[in-house]
Design an enzyme around this catalytic site. Sequence first.
Site, PDB file in Angstrom:
ATOM      1  N   CYS A 123     -15.056  -4.224 -17.926  1.00 17.06           N
ATOM      2  CA  CYS A 123     -15.863  -4.441 -16.713  1.00 17.06           C
ATOM      3  C   CYS A 123     -16.723  -3.230 -16.351  1.00 17.06           C
ATOM      4  O   CYS A 123     -17.656  -3.347 -15.563  1.00 17.06           O
ATOM      5  CB  CYS A 123     -14.962  -4.806 -15.539  1.00 17.06           C
ATOM      6  SG  CYS A 123     -13.894  -6.185 -15.928  1.00 17.06           S
ATOM      7  N   HIS A 264     -18.319  -4.305  -8.898  1.00 16.32           N
ATOM      8  CA  HIS A 264     -17.951  -5.312  -9.895  1.00 16.32           C
ATOM      9  C   HIS A 264     -17.321  -6.496  -9.170  1.00 16.32           C
ATOM     10  O   HIS A 264     -16.452  -6.328  -8.319  1.00 16.32           O
ATOM     11  CB  HIS A 264     -16.969  -4.689 -10.893  1.00 16.32           C
ATOM     12  CG  HIS A 264     -16.275  -5.692 -11.751  1.00 16.32           C
ATOM     13  ND1 HIS A 264     -16.941  -6.728 -12.379  1.00 16.32           N
ATOM     14  CD2 HIS A 264     -14.956  -5.841 -12.078  1.00 16.32           C
ATOM     15  CE1 HIS A 264     -16.070  -7.450 -13.057  1.00 16.32           C
ATOM     16  NE2 HIS A 264     -14.863  -6.948 -12.877  1.00 16.32           N
ATOM     17  N   ASN A 294     -15.828 -13.938 -12.245  1.00  8.12           N
ATOM     18  CA  ASN A 294     -15.811 -12.575 -12.783  1.00  8.12           C
ATOM     19  C   ASN A 294     -16.475 -12.609 -14.163  1.00  8.12           C
ATOM     20  O   ASN A 294     -15.959 -13.233 -15.087  1.00  8.12           O
ATOM     21  CB  ASN A 294     -14.353 -12.105 -12.873  1.00  8.12           C
ATOM     22  CG  ASN A 294     -14.200 -10.714 -13.446  1.00  8.12           C
ATOM     23  OD1 ASN A 294     -15.114 -10.169 -14.070  1.00  8.12           O
ATOM     24  ND2 ASN A 294     -13.034 -10.129 -13.242  1.00  8.12           N
TER      25      ASN A 294
HETATM   26  O1  UT7 Z   1     -12.115  -7.570 -13.610  1.00  7.30           O
HETATM   27  C1  UT7 Z   1     -10.897  -7.173 -14.150  1.00  7.30           C
HETATM   28  C2  UT7 Z   1     -10.038  -8.380 -14.457  1.00  7.30           C
HETATM   29  N1  UT7 Z   1      -9.639  -9.019 -13.252  1.00  7.30           N
HETATM   30  C3  UT7 Z   1      -8.385  -8.977 -12.816  1.00  7.30           C
HETATM   31  O2  UT7 Z   1      -7.529  -8.377 -13.410  1.00  7.30           O
HETATM   32  C4  UT7 Z   1      -8.082  -9.720 -11.558  1.00  7.30           C
HETATM   33  C5  UT7 Z   1      -7.393  -8.871 -10.514  1.00  7.30           C
HETATM   34  N2  UT7 Z   1      -6.363  -9.638  -9.853  1.00  7.30           N
HETATM   35  C6  UT7 Z   1      -6.636 -10.705  -9.080  1.00  7.30           C
HETATM   36  O3  UT7 Z   1      -7.770 -11.054  -8.839  1.00  7.30           O
HETATM   37  C7  UT7 Z   1      -5.452 -11.422  -8.460  1.00  7.30           C
HETATM   38  O4  UT7 Z   1      -4.261 -10.692  -8.721  1.00  7.30           O
HETATM   39  C8  UT7 Z   1      -5.281 -12.897  -9.003  1.00  7.30           C
HETATM   40  C9  UT7 Z   1      -6.395 -13.766  -8.423  1.00  7.30           C
HETATM   41  C10 UT7 Z   1      -5.344 -12.902 -10.514  1.00  7.30           C
HETATM   42  C11 UT7 Z   1      -3.950 -13.459  -8.535  1.00  7.30           C
HETATM   43  O5  UT7 Z   1      -3.862 -13.427  -7.113  1.00  7.30           O
HETATM   44  P1  UT7 Z   1      -2.531 -12.853  -6.436  1.00  7.30           P
HETATM   45  O6  UT7 Z   1      -2.723 -12.962  -4.973  1.00  7.30           O
HETATM   46  O7  UT7 Z   1      -2.303 -11.482  -7.004  1.00  7.30           O
HETATM   47  O8  UT7 Z   1      -1.437 -13.903  -6.899  1.00  7.30           O
HETATM   48  P2  UT7 Z   1      -0.122 -13.671  -7.743  1.00  7.30           P
HETATM   49  O9  UT7 Z   1      -0.431 -13.404  -9.173  1.00  7.30           O
HETATM   50  O10 UT7 Z   1       0.777 -12.694  -7.034  1.00  7.30           O
HETATM   51  O11 UT7 Z   1       0.555 -15.111  -7.675  1.00  7.30           O
HETATM   52  C12 UT7 Z   1       0.985 -15.667  -6.401  1.00  7.30           C
HETATM   53  C13 UT7 Z   1       1.490 -17.065  -6.658  1.00  7.30           C
HETATM   54  C14 UT7 Z   1       2.479 -17.168  -7.827  1.00  7.30           C
HETATM   55  O12 UT7 Z   1       3.455 -18.149  -7.450  1.00  7.30           O
HETATM   56  P3  UT7 Z   1       4.912 -17.698  -6.890  1.00  7.30           P
HETATM   57  O13 UT7 Z   1       5.491 -16.843  -7.976  1.00  7.30           O
HETATM   58  O14 UT7 Z   1       4.635 -16.936  -5.639  1.00  7.30           O
HETATM   59  O15 UT7 Z   1       5.592 -19.001  -6.676  1.00  7.30           O
HETATM   60  C15 UT7 Z   1       1.672 -17.720  -8.949  1.00  7.30           C
HETATM   61  O16 UT7 Z   1       2.430 -18.448  -9.875  1.00  7.30           O
HETATM   62  O17 UT7 Z   1       0.395 -17.931  -7.006  1.00  7.30           O
HETATM   63  C16 UT7 Z   1       0.709 -18.628  -8.229  1.00  7.30           C
HETATM   64  N3  UT7 Z   1      -0.538 -18.846  -8.952  1.00  7.30           N
HETATM   65  C17 UT7 Z   1      -1.322 -19.919  -8.741  1.00  7.30           C
HETATM   66  N4  UT7 Z   1      -1.218 -20.983  -7.933  1.00  7.30           N
HETATM   67  C18 UT7 Z   1      -2.202 -21.886  -7.954  1.00  7.30           C
HETATM   68  C19 UT7 Z   1      -1.117 -18.044  -9.894  1.00  7.30           C
HETATM   69  N5  UT7 Z   1      -2.276 -18.598 -10.289  1.00  7.30           N
HETATM   70  C20 UT7 Z   1      -2.431 -19.751  -9.594  1.00  7.30           C
HETATM   71  C21 UT7 Z   1      -3.431 -20.742  -9.586  1.00  7.30           C
HETATM   72  N6  UT7 Z   1      -3.283 -21.784  -8.738  1.00  7.30           N
HETATM   73  N7  UT7 Z   1      -4.539 -20.667 -10.356  1.00  7.30           N
END
Ligand code: UT7
Length: 337
Positions: A123, A264, A294
């Site tokens: 990125c 970004h 992204n």
């Molecule tokens: O540009 C560099 C690359 N980009 C990145 O690395 C992205 C940076 N990170 C992010 O944008 C966020 O961390 C994400 C959008 C990827 C994830 O959001 P989050 O608020 O950090 O969610 P999380 O990974 O902590 O997951 C929360 C919950 C989980 O369920 P439980 O364990 O709480 O029951 C996940 O399984 O949300 C669940 N989950 C989803 N639910 C519905 C994960 N993905 C999804 C989804 N739809 N697509």
Amino acid sequence: MVNNPTVQTPKRRAILAGTGSFVPEKILTNEDLTKIVDTSDEWITARTGIKTRHVVSEGETTATLSAEAARRALKDAGMRPEELNMIIIGTITPEMVFPSTACFVQDMIGAKNAWAFDLSAACSGFVYGLSIAQQFVSSGLYKNALVIGAETLTRITNYRDRGSCILFGDGAGAVILKSASEGPQGVMYSTSFSDGSGWTALNCPAYGSRNPVGKSLADPSMVYMSIDGRAVYQTAVRRIVELVNECLKKCDLDVEDIAMFIPHQMNARIIESVGKRLKFTNDRIFINIDKYGNTSAASIPIALDECRRLGKLKSGDIVLLVAFGGGLTWGANVIQL
Ligand code: UT7
């Protein structure tokens, strides 16, 4: 972490002569994704701010997107392709293992006097590229440099992983830097960092020399991008805040002096949280992740071009570009338009 840049006062300046961008026509909506993985428009919107992403179709590649963005930047700059001296493309989704995407683009646009190479910094590929081009152009060694950020991330997206597949889109953005002895200050300051120990947070492990073609993979999903979203999220906020503070200090600027903060487009929540911590008013933070998702190295030059085209920037304005991504890599550029 200590780096070595200083604000340069070279005899010549690397001024921004033109910008251009291009995204594929095909759109993938949150609704479309609900048919592929267990997710919802509400979850994606609330957690990322993304509504749609543009996706390549058959025949569209990183080089074709880049070439179109480059043609638009050349038109904006009123420049012929033969006037370009160098082409740098930041990408992690190159046309081939080799030759570089930049060599394909050099041929496609007819930039026969430019040398061309790709830069792999995920990125941060575009901001790294701009900092390199700045050195050549402000030293007067080259008159004109084309810097592109371009990706076809949907080609390496795992559509079985709901935690990552909702994030990524395709596109390309281009900027032309021109050597000048007067006018705006152009690229005033660039800073770049890496921390290879953080490689596990964001990667695509196959196929490279560690996992070559022919070797059986421990997990078939190794051909796709893998992200530890939560870890990236927390580190990104910290690093981006540090970068902004460093840029302001080195350039002797206040937050109010920045006409537009163009980070970004990783996640709207990350951008908003950084904006709040740094006290940027909402009208001076550019967010277009809702439309494009992204797009890694492409996100900043697409946003910069869109911002200019929307009439949000005028001559003399100072913009701050900040990136964080796989490597880990992070960096920033301060530019007076
Ligand atoms: O540009 C560099 C690359 N980009 C990145 O690395 C992205 C940076 N990170 C992010 O944008 C966020 O961390 C994400 C959008 C990827 C994830 O959001 P989050 O608020 O950090 O969610 P999380 O990974 O902590 O997951 C929360 C919950 C989980 O369920 P439980 O364990 O709480 O029951 C996940 O399984 O949300 C669940 N989950 C989803 N639910 C519905 C994960 N993905 C999804 C989804 N739809 N697509």
